[in-house]
Each structure stands twice: as structure tokens, then as C-alpha cells.
Design a protein around this motif. Structure first.
Motif, mmCIF file in Angstrom:
data_model
loop_
_atom_site.group_PDB
_atom_site.id
_atom_site.type_symbol
_atom_site.label_atom_id
_atom_site.label_comp_id
_atom_site.label_asym_id
_atom_site.label_seq_id
_atom_site.Cartn_x
_atom_site.Cartn_y
_atom_site.Cartn_z
ATOM 1 N N MET A 84 -21.075 1.614 30.239
ATOM 2 C CA MET A 84 -20.584 2.044 28.885
ATOM 3 C C MET A 84 -19.443 0.860 28.495
ATOM 4 S SD MET A 84 -22.648 4.162 27.895
ATOM 5 C CE MET A 84 -21.637 4.414 26.249
ATOM 6 N N GLU A 85 -19.047 0.143 29.367
ATOM 7 C CA GLU A 85 -17.869 -0.847 29.183
ATOM 8 C C GLU A 85 -18.249 -2.136 28.312
ATOM 9 O OE1 GLU A 85 -16.532 -2.039 33.160
ATOM 10 O OE2 GLU A 85 -14.693 -1.006 32.905
ATOM 11 N N ARG A 86 -19.627 -2.487 28.585
ATOM 12 C CA ARG A 86 -20.020 -3.716 27.890
ATOM 13 C C ARG A 86 -19.215 -4.741 27.479
ATOM 14 N NH1 ARG A 86 -24.832 -2.389 25.649
ATOM 15 N NH2 ARG A 86 -24.688 -3.970 23.927
ATOM 16 N N LEU A 87 -18.351 -5.286 28.515
ATOM 17 C CA LEU A 87 -17.425 -6.381 28.344
ATOM 18 C C LEU A 87 -18.240 -7.619 28.083
ATOM 19 C CD1 LEU A 87 -15.425 -5.467 31.603
ATOM 20 C CD2 LEU A 87 -14.851 -4.553 29.072
ATOM 21 N N PRO A 88 -17.126 -8.618 27.236
ATOM 22 C CA PRO A 88 -17.964 -9.746 26.915
ATOM 23 C C PRO A 88 -18.253 -10.977 28.052
ATOM 24 C CG PRO A 88 -15.817 -9.614 26.154
ATOM 25 C CD PRO A 88 -15.943 -8.355 26.670
ATOM 26 N N GLY A 89 -19.274 -11.522 27.819
ATOM 27 C CA GLY A 89 -19.597 -12.508 28.814
ATOM 28 C C GLY A 89 -18.886 -13.924 28.488
ATOM 29 N N CYS A 90 -19.644 -14.863 28.881
ATOM 30 C CA CYS A 90 -19.229 -16.181 28.809
ATOM 31 C C CYS A 90 -18.756 -16.433 27.172
ATOM 32 C CB CYS A 90 -19.900 -17.279 28.967
ATOM 33 S SG CYS A 90 -20.455 -17.454 30.817
ATOM 34 N N PRO A 91 -17.695 -17.196 26.788
ATOM 35 C CA PRO A 91 -17.309 -17.589 25.495
ATOM 36 C C PRO A 91 -18.401 -18.347 24.720
ATOM 37 C CG PRO A 91 -15.297 -18.234 26.992
ATOM 38 C CD PRO A 91 -16.637 -18.077 27.806
ATOM 39 N N ARG A 92 -18.588 -17.909 23.361
ATOM 40 C CA ARG A 92 -19.365 -18.823 22.595
ATOM 41 C C ARG A 92 -18.900 -18.977 21.011
ATOM 42 N NH1 ARG A 92 -25.600 -15.903 23.338
ATOM 43 N NH2 ARG A 92 -25.892 -16.440 25.448
ATOM 44 N N TRP A 93 -19.152 -19.992 20.698
ATOM 45 C CA TRP A 93 -18.768 -20.589 19.499
ATOM 46 C C TRP A 93 -19.966 -21.146 18.579
ATOM 47 C CZ3 TRP A 93 -16.709 -23.415 23.942
ATOM 48 C CH2 TRP A 93 -15.407 -22.808 24.440
ATOM 49 N N ASP A 94 -19.512 -21.027 17.147
ATOM 50 C CA ASP A 94 -20.506 -21.820 16.110
ATOM 51 C C ASP A 94 -19.689 -22.946 15.827
ATOM 52 O OD1 ASP A 94 -22.774 -20.228 16.131
ATOM 53 O OD2 ASP A 94 -21.793 -18.571 14.916
ATOM 54 N N ILE A 95 -20.065 -24.046 16.247
ATOM 55 C CA ILE A 95 -19.528 -25.351 15.967
ATOM 56 C C ILE A 95 -20.137 -26.126 14.799
ATOM 57 C CG2 ILE A 95 -18.679 -25.379 18.441
ATOM 58 C CD1 ILE A 95 -20.585 -27.542 18.876
ATOM 59 N N SER A 96 -19.550 -26.794 13.912
ATOM 60 C CA SER A 96 -20.229 -27.435 12.867
ATOM 61 C C SER A 96 -19.556 -28.950 12.950
ATOM 62 C CB SER A 96 -20.059 -26.781 11.574
ATOM 63 O OG SER A 96 -20.506 -25.574 11.467
ATOM 64 N N LEU A 97 -20.523 -29.747 13.129
ATOM 65 C CA LEU A 97 -20.069 -31.359 13.280
ATOM 66 C C LEU A 97 -20.019 -31.748 11.403
ATOM 67 C CD1 LEU A 97 -19.394 -33.912 14.279
ATOM 68 C CD2 LEU A 97 -21.701 -34.430 14.781
#
Length: 288
Positions: free
Chosen positions: A221-234
Motif C-alpha cells: 500500500m505504500e506505492r513509493l515513487p521509483g526513478c525520477p522522471r521528467w518531461d523535457i522540451s528542447l
């Protein structure tokens, strides 16, 4: 052999040695220009950002000898932009044993605290190779960055300057660009969440936080976040093409990869190291 003939022969030998020395000097200069320094000769002139992104960049990655600008898409994305900048620093350090310089600013919009040692270590950035500077103003920050580049002592130079600052002019950024070209050292300007700053940056990136896949620990039930993710725009790329990608940062492998958006209910098994570490969370910045 007469005295005059001996002098002529000596002068001729001296001229030949000078010619050889000039050729060696020119060859050495070519090595420095190609690789930043003799020890880096033969290394690629760009930092890989992963398949699908490198193809959009004219150098097949983030150009080393250039100025790059990073901005948060909104104020809420300031932390995400800090993480993306830290990931680029880690990628730049792979091909060098030199340290990294990061010029911090605590004035708005950078009122999120100082970089936190345990947080950046967990992110993959070795604190022992990170030199922090706290210039009193934006002009001072730009000066420190330029001098750091010209010293050739750093693998990567980053600075935090409000994109709305009057110090961030075309002339000032041009000096940074020239210093980066001369030393083949990447330099990044983190401009907060301001848009349209005056700079000659080769690339300009907008970064927003993105939902990561969950990691299941002992308690599902913890559902901790995994690796960081980003939306990057060039948003800007001199000689390249603008684009937008969702990327994930793997701190253990120090790899930035392109990923798809998270689907409903998607999870990811917990790595052994993460499971053993418990549920402690460390932050890139600390306010107290």
C-alpha cells in the motif's frame, strides 16, 4: 670546415628545430581543441542524452564546448529542473576525473534551499567532486562561471541566474559561450522558471516533473515513487530540431533514458539496494 660554414650549419639546424617545435605546438593545439585537453583526446565531443534525443541534436548529444540553458516549466517544477541539471552533471563527469562547479543562488526564484549532500549522493553525484560557490549577485555568478571555465579545472560548470535578471545579457552569455568553446567544457545556466531570457545558449531546455513508476516495498500500500522522471522540451537548438521527451534517470547506472508515460496501475519491482535502504527519502535541496 671554416668558422663561417660552421655558423651557417648551426643556424640551419636551429631553424629546423624551430620548425619541428612549431609543428609539435600546432599538433598539440589541435589535440586541445578536439578534446578539451591532451588527456581527453579522442573522447566524443558531446554528452549522450539517450536514444531518441541524441538524434535531434546536431552533435549527437549535448555539445561539451557550449552554453546550455535550463528553465523550469513552472515554479512547481523547480525541483525537477534541479534534478535534470544534476543528471547532466553526472553524465558529464563520466569522461573526466575533474570536479564540478555549481554556483548556487538563494534569492527568488531560487528560494528552495541549498544543495543537500545526501540527496545529491543518492542521485549519483559524488559530493567529494562537487564544489559549491555562493556569489553575492547575478553579475558575480556569471563572472565566477567564466573564470571557472577558463581555469580548465572543472568537468562541468553550472550557475543559477534568474532569467529576468539584467545581468543576463547577450554580451555576458557570449563570454560564457566563448570560454566554453575555448576549453571544451560544458556550461549550464539554470534560469529558474523565467521564459525568454536574453542569451546565446546553443540549446534551451524546459523541464517539468513527470509521474514515475511505483516501487512496491514490503507493504504494497505504500506505492513509493521509483526513478525520477521528467518531461523535457528542447525549445531551442542551434543547428538541430526542437522536440519533447519523457525521460527517466537511473542513479545506480547513471543513465538517462527515454520512457513512455505511466499507465494506470503500473508498478516496478524494488531493486535490492532500494529494498534494503528502507523508506527513507532524501532531497536534492534542504531549507534548514
Amino acid at each position: 670546415m671554416t668558422l663561417g660554414q660552421a655558423e651557417t650549419r648551426t643556424n640551419h639546424e636551429q631553424k629546423e628545430r624551430k620548425t619541428v617545435d612549431k609543428r609539435a605546438l600546432i599538433a598539440d593545439l589541435k589535440e586541445r581543441i578536439a578534446g578539451g585537453e591532451p588527456g581527453n583526446a579522442g573522447l566524443p565531443g558531446a554528452i549522450s542524452l539517450g536514444t531518441g534525443i541524441d538524434e535531434a541534436l546536431p552533435d549527437g548529444g549535448l555539445r561539451k564546448g557550449a552554453l546550455h540553458e535550463i528553465a523550469a516549466s513552472a515554479y512547481r517544477d523547480m525541483g525537477a529542473a534541479t534534478g535534470f541539471l544534476a543528471a547532466l552533471a553526472v553524465c558529464a563527469m563520466k569522461d573526466s576525473s575533474r570536479p564540478v562547479l555549481w554556483c548556487e543562488a538563494w534569492r527568488p526564484p531560487f528560494d528552495m534551499g541549498r544543495l543537500h549532500g545526501p540527496g545529491i549522493a543518492a542521485f549519483g553525484l559524488d559530493p567529494a567532486r562537487l564544489l559549491l560557490a555562493a556569489p553575492p549577485g547575478d553579475s558575480d555568478c556569471l563572472w565566477v562561471m567564466e573564470e571557472a571555465l577558463r581555469s580548465r579545472a572543472f568537468a562541468f560548470v553550472a550557475g543559477e541566474v534568474d532569467g529576468r535578471s539584467s545581468a543576463l545579457s547577450l554580451a555576458a552569455t557570449r563570454r560564457l559561450q566563448l570560454a566554453a568553446e575555448e576549453t571544451q567544457t560544458p556550461v549550464l545556466l539554470f534560469t529558474g522558471h523565467a521564459k525568454g531570457s536574453a542569451s546565446v545558449a546553443v540549446t534551451r531546455w524546459h523541464v517539468a516533473g513527470a509521474e514515475s513508476r511505483n516501487i512496491l516495498y514490503a507493504d504494497e500500500m505504500e506505492r513509493l515513487p521509483g526513478c525520477p522522471r521528467w518531461d523535457i522540451s528542447l525549445a531551442r537548438c542551434r543547428g538541430g530540431q526542437p522536440g519533447r521527451w519523457r525521460v527517466e534517470w537511473n542513479a545506480q547506472e547513471r543513465v538517462l533514458s527515454r520512457v513512455s508515460p505511466v499507465k494506470e496501475g503500473e508498478t516496478k519491482p524494488a531493486p535490492a539496494k532500494a529494498r534494503a535502504a528502507g523508506d527513507d527519502i532524501v532531497f536534492l535541496r534542504q531549507t534548514a
